[in-house]
Design a protein around this motif. Structure first.
Motif, PDB file in Angstrom:
ATOM      1  N   VAL A  44      15.627   2.820  -8.957  1.00  7.41           N
ATOM      2  CA  VAL A  44      15.227   2.302  -7.657  1.00  7.41           C
ATOM      3  C   VAL A  44      14.209   1.170  -7.816  1.00  7.41           C
ATOM      4  CG1 VAL A  44      13.955   2.866  -5.558  1.00  7.41           C
ATOM      5  CG2 VAL A  44      15.750   4.393  -6.366  1.00  7.41           C
ATOM      6  N   TYR A  48      13.613   5.814  -2.402  1.00  6.78           N
ATOM      7  CA  TYR A  48      13.845   4.420  -2.033  1.00  6.78           C
ATOM      8  C   TYR A  48      12.674   3.869  -1.231  1.00  6.78           C
ATOM      9  CZ  TYR A  48      16.199   0.339  -0.031  1.00  6.78           C
ATOM     10  OH  TYR A  48      16.534  -0.940   0.352  1.00  6.78           O
ATOM     11  N   TYR A  73      22.656   6.926  -4.364  1.00  4.63           N
ATOM     12  CA  TYR A  73      21.821   5.722  -4.442  1.00  4.63           C
ATOM     13  C   TYR A  73      22.576   4.570  -5.097  1.00  4.63           C
ATOM     14  CZ  TYR A  73      17.296   7.463  -2.787  1.00  4.63           C
ATOM     15  OH  TYR A  73      16.271   7.907  -2.002  1.00  4.63           O
ATOM     16  N   LYS A 113      21.036   1.175  -3.917  1.00  3.50           N
ATOM     17  CA  LYS A 113      19.596   1.410  -3.919  1.00  3.50           C
ATOM     18  C   LYS A 113      19.031   1.561  -5.330  1.00  3.50           C
ATOM     19  CE  LYS A 113      19.374   3.537   0.647  1.00  3.50           C
ATOM     20  NZ  LYS A 113      20.726   3.123   1.030  1.00  3.50           N
TER      21      LYS A 113
END
Length: 271
Positions: A201, A168, A250, A255
């Protein structure tokens, strides 16, 4: 972000397969000592079964193969404006100790840079990698990459981003270093098993890069075949499980753009 980073490291310290075997053994022995014989016996039996499975079978291959096959290898083309390489192959503490760049199993991420630099002489190149360690954050992959690139004569060609602690932050810090999402076609270089999460991401940040996977690990999708090797099988299973857990974490924390990112479908040209 600091809490997410710390909690993710703590969770994985407890949940990684080799550590899980140790926890099961300790809890099983304690249960027997405390008089919970049935629970302790079941736990120790499961522990022994898992140990034998890891000893004899490459369970990691079955978990790695869907990740590594998710994005095909990039077709060679002259139309490349930039190349982004994610760190992960550097052994920063060992490099400082021995006075020369030391690399791990993901060394292909760094080793491919001279090849791509020669193949795309006009492309901008960025390397993004800091330290993912909670205990030793001062040892950074970007410093190893800088030393290696200086040795192969590419120090002036590659922009080094050395502050990222995870994927990230790779995206946020790289975009910040480039002063916004760059235009044109950029290649994203990372391990094949890590590509789905990485693409997700960067897509979340509005940057759709062309995958350039390297560092393949799986040899077969059949994790039930015999292939004795405790350390290798545990290592590959840990790598795969960490990536699957990372995809879920995530996605749940917004994310990444999808739970399991896939190649974009090409739109048919308008008539």
């Amino acid at each position: 972000m600091d809490s997410f980073f710390s909690l993710s490291k703590l969770f994985w310290f407890l949940a990684r397969p080799d550590h899980l075997l140790v926890w099961m053994l300790l809890v099983g022995l304690f249960s027997l000592w405390a008089g919970w014989r049935r629970f302790g016996a079941v736990l120790l039996g499961c522990n022994l079964l898992l140990f034998l499975l890891f000893l004899l079978m490459p369970l990691g291959d079955a978990l790695l193969m869907p990740l590594e096959k998710r994005f095909p290898q990039a077709e060679k083309t002259a139309d490349v404006d930039g190349i982004l390489v994610l760190g992960g192959g550097e052994l920063a503490e060992e490099s400082l100790f021995w006075g020369q760049p030391q690399l791990n199993q993901a060394a292909e991420r760094l080793m491919i840079i001279p090849v791509l630099a020669r193949q795309y002489p006009q492309a901008k190149i960025v390397f993004s990698g800091g330290s993912g360690s909670v205990l030793r954050p001062e040892f950074r992959g970007g410093d190893v990459a800088s030393e290696y690139l200086d040795a192969v004569g590419l120090s002036d060609r590659v922009l080094i981003e050395r502050h990222s602690r995870n994927t990230y932050e790779n995206a946020l810090n790289t975009i910040d270093s480039l002063e916004g999402v760059p235009k044109g076609r950029w290649l994203l270089v990372t391990s094949a098993f890590h590509m789905p999460r990485s693409i997700g991401v960067f897509r979340r940040q509005g940057w759709d890069l062309t995958p350039y996977p390297v560092d393949y690990r799986a040899l077969s999708s059949d994790g039930a075949r015999l292939d004795p090797g405790l350390w290798e099988n545990l290592r590959d299973t840990e790598t795969a499980m960490r990536e699957w857990v990372g995809l879920v974490a995530y996605y749940l924390t917004n994310k990444t753009s999808q739970l399991f990112p896939a190649p974009l479908e090409l739109k048919a040209p308008a008539n």
